[in-house]
Write an enzyme that holds these catalytic residues in place. Sequence first.
Site, short mmCIF file in Angstrom:
data_model
loop_
_atom_site.label_atom_id
_atom_site.label_comp_id
_atom_site.label_asym_id
_atom_site.label_seq_id
_atom_site.Cartn_x
_atom_site.Cartn_y
_atom_site.Cartn_z
N HIS A 34 0.86 -1.19 0.00
CA HIS A 34 0.00 0.00 0.00
C HIS A 34 0.90 1.24 0.00
O HIS A 34 2.14 1.12 -0.09
CB HIS A 34 -0.92 -0.04 1.21
CG HIS A 34 -0.22 -0.34 2.51
ND1 HIS A 34 0.70 0.52 3.07
CD2 HIS A 34 -0.26 -1.41 3.33
CE1 HIS A 34 1.17 0.00 4.19
NE2 HIS A 34 0.61 -1.19 4.37
N GLY A 36 1.89 3.11 2.29
CA GLY A 36 2.92 3.13 3.34
C GLY A 36 4.20 2.49 2.85
O GLY A 36 5.30 3.06 2.98
N HIS A 37 4.06 1.31 2.25
CA HIS A 37 5.24 0.66 1.66
C HIS A 37 5.84 1.53 0.55
O HIS A 37 7.06 1.65 0.43
CB HIS A 37 4.86 -0.70 1.04
CG HIS A 37 4.33 -1.71 2.01
ND1 HIS A 37 3.00 -2.07 2.06
CD2 HIS A 37 4.94 -2.45 2.96
CE1 HIS A 37 2.83 -2.99 2.98
NE2 HIS A 37 3.97 -3.25 3.55
N GLN A 61 8.82 -15.31 11.70
CA GLN A 61 8.47 -14.22 12.61
C GLN A 61 7.01 -14.31 13.08
O GLN A 61 6.53 -13.43 13.79
CB GLN A 61 8.76 -12.85 11.98
CG GLN A 61 7.85 -12.45 10.84
CD GLN A 61 8.32 -11.17 10.17
OE1 GLN A 61 9.44 -11.07 9.66
NE2 GLN A 61 7.47 -10.14 10.19
N ARG A 187 -2.88 -5.54 7.19
CA ARG A 187 -3.86 -6.23 8.03
C ARG A 187 -5.19 -5.48 8.13
O ARG A 187 -6.17 -6.05 8.63
CB ARG A 187 -3.29 -6.50 9.43
CG ARG A 187 -2.20 -7.58 9.42
CD ARG A 187 -1.79 -7.98 10.83
NE ARG A 187 -0.95 -9.18 10.85
CZ ARG A 187 0.38 -9.18 10.99
NH1 ARG A 187 1.04 -8.04 11.13
NH2 ARG A 187 1.05 -10.32 10.99
P1 AMP Z 1 5.37 -5.18 6.27
O1 AMP Z 1 5.05 -5.54 4.86
O2 AMP Z 1 4.16 -5.00 7.14
O3 AMP Z 1 6.43 -6.05 6.90
O4 AMP Z 1 6.03 -3.74 6.20
C1 AMP Z 1 7.18 -3.51 5.45
C2 AMP Z 1 7.73 -2.15 5.78
O5 AMP Z 1 6.77 -1.15 5.45
C3 AMP Z 1 8.04 -2.00 7.27
O6 AMP Z 1 9.27 -1.28 7.42
C4 AMP Z 1 6.88 -1.19 7.77
O7 AMP Z 1 7.17 -0.42 8.91
C5 AMP Z 1 6.59 -0.31 6.57
N1 AMP Z 1 5.21 0.19 6.64
C6 AMP Z 1 4.08 -0.58 6.74
N2 AMP Z 1 3.00 0.23 6.86
C7 AMP Z 1 3.45 1.50 6.85
C8 AMP Z 1 2.82 2.79 6.96
N3 AMP Z 1 1.51 2.92 7.11
N4 AMP Z 1 3.60 3.88 6.89
C9 AMP Z 1 4.95 3.77 6.75
N5 AMP Z 1 5.60 2.59 6.66
C10 AMP Z 1 4.87 1.47 6.70
#
Ligand code: AMP
Length: 294
Positions: A34, A36-37, A61, A187
């Site tokens: 999304h 954020g990524h 994990q 999620r």
């Molecule tokens: P994940 O796929 O949940 O393991 O997240 C991968 C990376 O994206 C991690 O460094 C998260 O902290 C970052 N991330 C996930 N959601 C967000 C968000 N809303 N804003 C900024 N970074 C994010």
Amino acid sequence: MNTVNTINELREQVRAWKAEGLTIGLCPTMGYLHEGHASLMDASVRSCDRTVASVFVNPIQFGPNEDLATYPRDFESDCRLLEAHGVDLVFHPEPAEMYADDFCTFVDIDVLSKTLCGKTRPIHFRGVCTVITKLLNTVTPDKIFFGQKDAQQLAIIRRMVRDLNFDVEVVGCPIVREADGLAKSSRNTYLNPDERRAARILSRAIRLGQDIADGGERRSGKLLAAMKEKLVSEPMAEVEYVEVVNGENMQPVDTFREGDLVAMAVRIGGTRLIDNFTVGQPPIDFQEGQSNAD
Ligand code: AMP
């Protein structure tokens, strides 16, 4: 944009780039990407010659009762997002490529992994540190990018990099939120419309905490009591923790100061959501009454 599935192919590409003198940024993810990524990818593309994104739901994990099997996956859509954001290479391994049957070497971190999420997820950060070590050893990037959304993870990676002398700069990126304030997360897709509306309570509690801290309060107990009261005003919210910790070592503090972390985990329905703010950062912005579920 190329996709590779094996460590050897990944190493080969990295070697070719290094031979050209190019700098490399690495953005580890579990996919279902999304905005954020995407903000991590943008930060990497801005500051490195080449960007590698990994898309890997890291089995080690996840605890035995967690959502490994149901974690959302959509690799095609992930590739569209990564390509649109200028990523050069996607690493998308099968679990067997990362963990041979006889795999038995783990990177564990003490102290920082015992608080906050570590209390209910005792093996989580060992899994994170192990997979990030493998990725760092394979890509040897100049910079690695993480979101502040997972603030404890970011602090842990910073410490691991320092303690184990990895030659990499760890870059933290701000939390990207929905219009109504909910931190974007793969999620969030678990939430039904009622839960999605109820989930706004997290960012409301964050904002309240920021206002209280900005007003000069420095006693953790007072701050946390007000935030908890806010959270439990939402009948669907079940608070796992709200805590104030030192921003570097993740240990609870009785009085807080700039740079300390206020973090929470809250269940809405069956879904565990996390959010946080760093004391001293500008207040989060959201539209009152706005929700993607409306
Ligand atoms: P994940 O796929 O949940 O393991 O997240 C991968 C990376 O994206 C991690 O460094 C998260 O902290 C970052 N991330 C996930 N959601 C967000 C968000 N809303 N804003 C900024 N970074 C994010």
